[in-house]
Write an enzyme that holds these catalytic residues in place. Structure first.
Site, mmCIF file in Angstrom:
data_model
loop_
_atom_site.group_PDB
_atom_site.id
_atom_site.type_symbol
_atom_site.label_atom_id
_atom_site.label_comp_id
_atom_site.label_asym_id
_atom_site.label_seq_id
_atom_site.Cartn_x
_atom_site.Cartn_y
_atom_site.Cartn_z
ATOM 1 N N ASN B 412 -43.972 22.455 -36.689
ATOM 2 C CA ASN B 412 -45.286 21.836 -36.778
ATOM 3 C C ASN B 412 -46.188 22.602 -37.741
ATOM 4 O OD1 ASN B 412 -47.761 20.640 -36.396
ATOM 5 N ND2 ASN B 412 -47.648 20.585 -34.172
ATOM 6 N N ASP B 413 -46.690 23.743 -37.319
ATOM 7 C CA ASP B 413 -47.669 24.445 -38.144
ATOM 8 C C ASP B 413 -47.111 24.887 -39.489
ATOM 9 O OD1 ASP B 413 -49.825 24.288 -36.295
ATOM 10 O OD2 ASP B 413 -48.820 25.797 -35.081
#
Lengths: 113, 486
Positions: B412-413
């Protein structure tokens, strides 16, 4: 590089020193080995960082050398007990570290079919 | 040559083998050889230790007893270590490494404790100490006692910090939530002060075993309270740091017993851990102080609803398979979600299916993907994915514009374009994988829930992104099935 680091070790075998000299020698060894470590380890590729961590982990089990002397000397009961525990823990570290690193590296190498 | 000299020569050989072992860690094939050399060095050093004067003297006095005792300890330790190393699943490597770090640290602390006890308990040594103190001849003791205090401190912090890290990585229920109460700063400060005071006390009263063990207890508490506030995604940093500490503890133990091989091996490990710590911090765009004491703070990022509202496109396996059918070049981006879902073998099968259709498949590995440095590489290697196809961030980023499909699995990040575009984002400036530049991005994720930074990801709402909401493993298996049908 290797030679520079081990020079003080050789010196140790040659002459007995006063305590301050001994400390300086160990400090020299420490700083040079740190430097060698930085030089060598910055060249390890990111892909191998997990085996590097587990492998270096095994090397830190070197403290078993101290544990062996503390246990084997049988100087005091309590001292030997502490040493015994230290040998057990350090050996878990050594054997666990080297074996798991080997297992991991085996996965990186293509298998013979 | 005296026995003493032979022993030192053996230590010298061991130290050189360790250095060579690290030097060979540049490729997987040479690293295997390096690992053997490292193990050989260790065997030499341990064998040499059995010939140290205190051990041989005690052999003469007590018969074979010391060796029996050492043998039992070595067998127990080796058996536990061996079983752990063979049985632990590859997804659990971060936990296993955390545990091993802890054991190393504890062993060093115990060595220091044993040395201090033996030194002070035997009458001759006790008298010598008192005489030295009376005459102000502290020199031989200064190094010993400072090193003993440091070894106890670092060793205890390493051991308890590692146990807490282990509990967090195993996701034991009690340790799932990071300890974020602001009072933690005062607790840490208080414990650090207490530890320092006890350390200084031990240097003033060097024959006090009581002070040493009080120091160890205070340092143990400090190890726990320092690690408890650290969140799951910062674990790579913590693992590296603890790895470094376990080495430094061994080096400090070397100063206790005046042994160069401990100092060399310990500082090599210490350096290695510090380098990895720096790399991890850099890859997360965070300072070490921030990771250790900062927590994540409040975010000023855009509201999730604004980012996602009406723009997120969810797709079925069949639709995604259709996109994949025409793809020439596919890049797979694994994250911690892949490890959780144990999807590494499924990913390999998907890659094989794509390659059968003539596509090239590569893997983009972000330095902090997963829970320890290099975590993803090990998992993918376990699934027999060739080493050459695992590409590092800087290496693969320029190729995304020529990539037809990027498949993000459980990351994700590390693929959040806000790091590049939004200077106010908490992850602004963090180096990311530029998957948004690929023609199509497929994101396999269970929900739109945020990653460790707690911020929404504009990638999920981008025009060229298709979301596939499912468990990582099942999703990949379904994609493969759809691709092979179509």
């Amino acid at each position: 590089m290797v030679v520079i680091t081990v020079m003080p070790l050789l010196a140790e075998a040659v002459a007995a020193e006063d305590p301050a000299g001994r400390f300086i020698r160990l400090l020299t060894v420490f700083l040079l080995a740190m430097w060698v470590g930085f030089e060598v380890i910055t060249k390890v590729p990111q892909r191998l960082h997990t085996p590097l961590t587990s492998g270096s982990n095994a090397v830190s089990g070197i403290t078993a050398v101290g544990a062996i002397v503390a246990t084997g000397a049988l100087a005091t009961r309590f001292g030997s007990l502490l040493g015994f525990l230290a040998v057990v823990l350090a050996m878990i570290n050594v054997v666990g570290g080297f074996v798991v690193t080997h297992r991991m590296l085996g996965m990186f190498n293509p298998k013979k079919k | 040559m005296s026995t003493h000299a032979w022993i030192n020569l053996a230590y010298l050989v061991a130290a050189m083998l360790f250095i060579v072992a690290f030097k060979l860690m540049t490729g997987p094939r040479t690293a295997t050889r390096g690992n053997f050399l490292g193990a050989a060095g260790m065997a030499i050093a341990l064998a040499a230790a059995c010939f140290e004067q205190p051990v041989t003297e005690s052999l003469a006095a007590h018969g074979a007893w010391p060796l029996v005792l050492l043998g039992i300890a070595a067998v127990i330790g080796s058996a536990i270590g061996g079983v752990m190393a063979v049985k632990y699943p590859m997804t659990g490597m971060p936990q296993m490494v955390a545990l091993l770090n802890g054991f190393g640290g504890a062993a060093s602390a115990l060595v220091a404790g044993a040395e201090l006890w033996n030194m002070t308990a035997s009458a001759a040594h006790g008298d010598a100490t008192r005489a030295a103190l009376a005459h102000g001849e502290l020199a031989p003791w200064t190094q010993f006692i400072i090193a003993t205090a440091l070894t106890g401190l670092i060793g205890a912090v390493t051991f308890w910090g590692s146990l807490v890290a282990f509990a967090k990585l195993e996701e034991l229920p009690r340790f799932k939530k990071a300890w974020t109460d602001p009072v933690r700063h005062w607790v840490n400060l208080g414990l650090a002060g207490l530890t320092a005071a006890l350390g200084i006390g031990l240097c003033v009263f060097p024959a006090s075993n009581l002070l040493f063990w009080a120091l160890v207890i205070a340092a143990s508490a400090l190890g726990c309270t320092l690690t408890l506030p650290i969140g799951g995604a910062d674990m790579p940093v913590v693992i590296c740091l603890l790895n470094s500490y376990s080495g430094l503890a061994a080096a400090a133990a070397g100063f206790v017993i005046d042994n160069s091989v401990l100092v060399i091996a310990g500082s090599l490990v210490g350096a290695s851990g510090l380098i990895l710590t720096a790399i991890m911090c850099q890859a997360m765009n965070r300072s070490l102080v921030g990771v250790l004491f900062g927590g994540l703070g409040t975010t000023t990022a855009a509201n999730a609803d604004d980012v996602y509202a009406g723009k997120v496109k969810s797709a079925s396996a069949e639709e995604i398979a259709m996109v994949l059918e025409g793809a020439q070049r596919v890049v797979i981006v694994p994250g911690y979600g892949l490890a959780v879902a144990q999807a590494q073998h499924a990913v390999r099968e998907l890659a094989s299916a794509l390659e059968k259709r003539g596509a090239t498949v590569e893997y983009a590995i972000h330095p902090v993907a997963g829970r320890m440095p290099g975590h993803m590489n090990v998992l993918l290697a376990e699934a027999d994915i060739p080493y050459e196809k695992l590409r590092e961030m800087d290496d693969i980023n320029p190729t995304f514009p020529e990539t037809d499909v990027a498949i993000v699995v459980g990351a994700n990040d590390v693929v959040n374009p806000a790091a590049r575009t939004d200077p106010k984002s908490p992850i602004a400036g963090m180096p990311i994988l530029d998957v948004d530049k690929a023609r199509t991005v497929v994101v396999v994720k269970r929900s739109l829930s945020p990653g460790f930074a707690g911020i929404p990801n504009p990638l999920f709402a981008a025009d060229n992104t298709l979301m596939y909401f499912a468990d990582g493993k099942k999703a990949i298996l379904d994609l493969t099935a759809a691709l092979e049908k179509g």
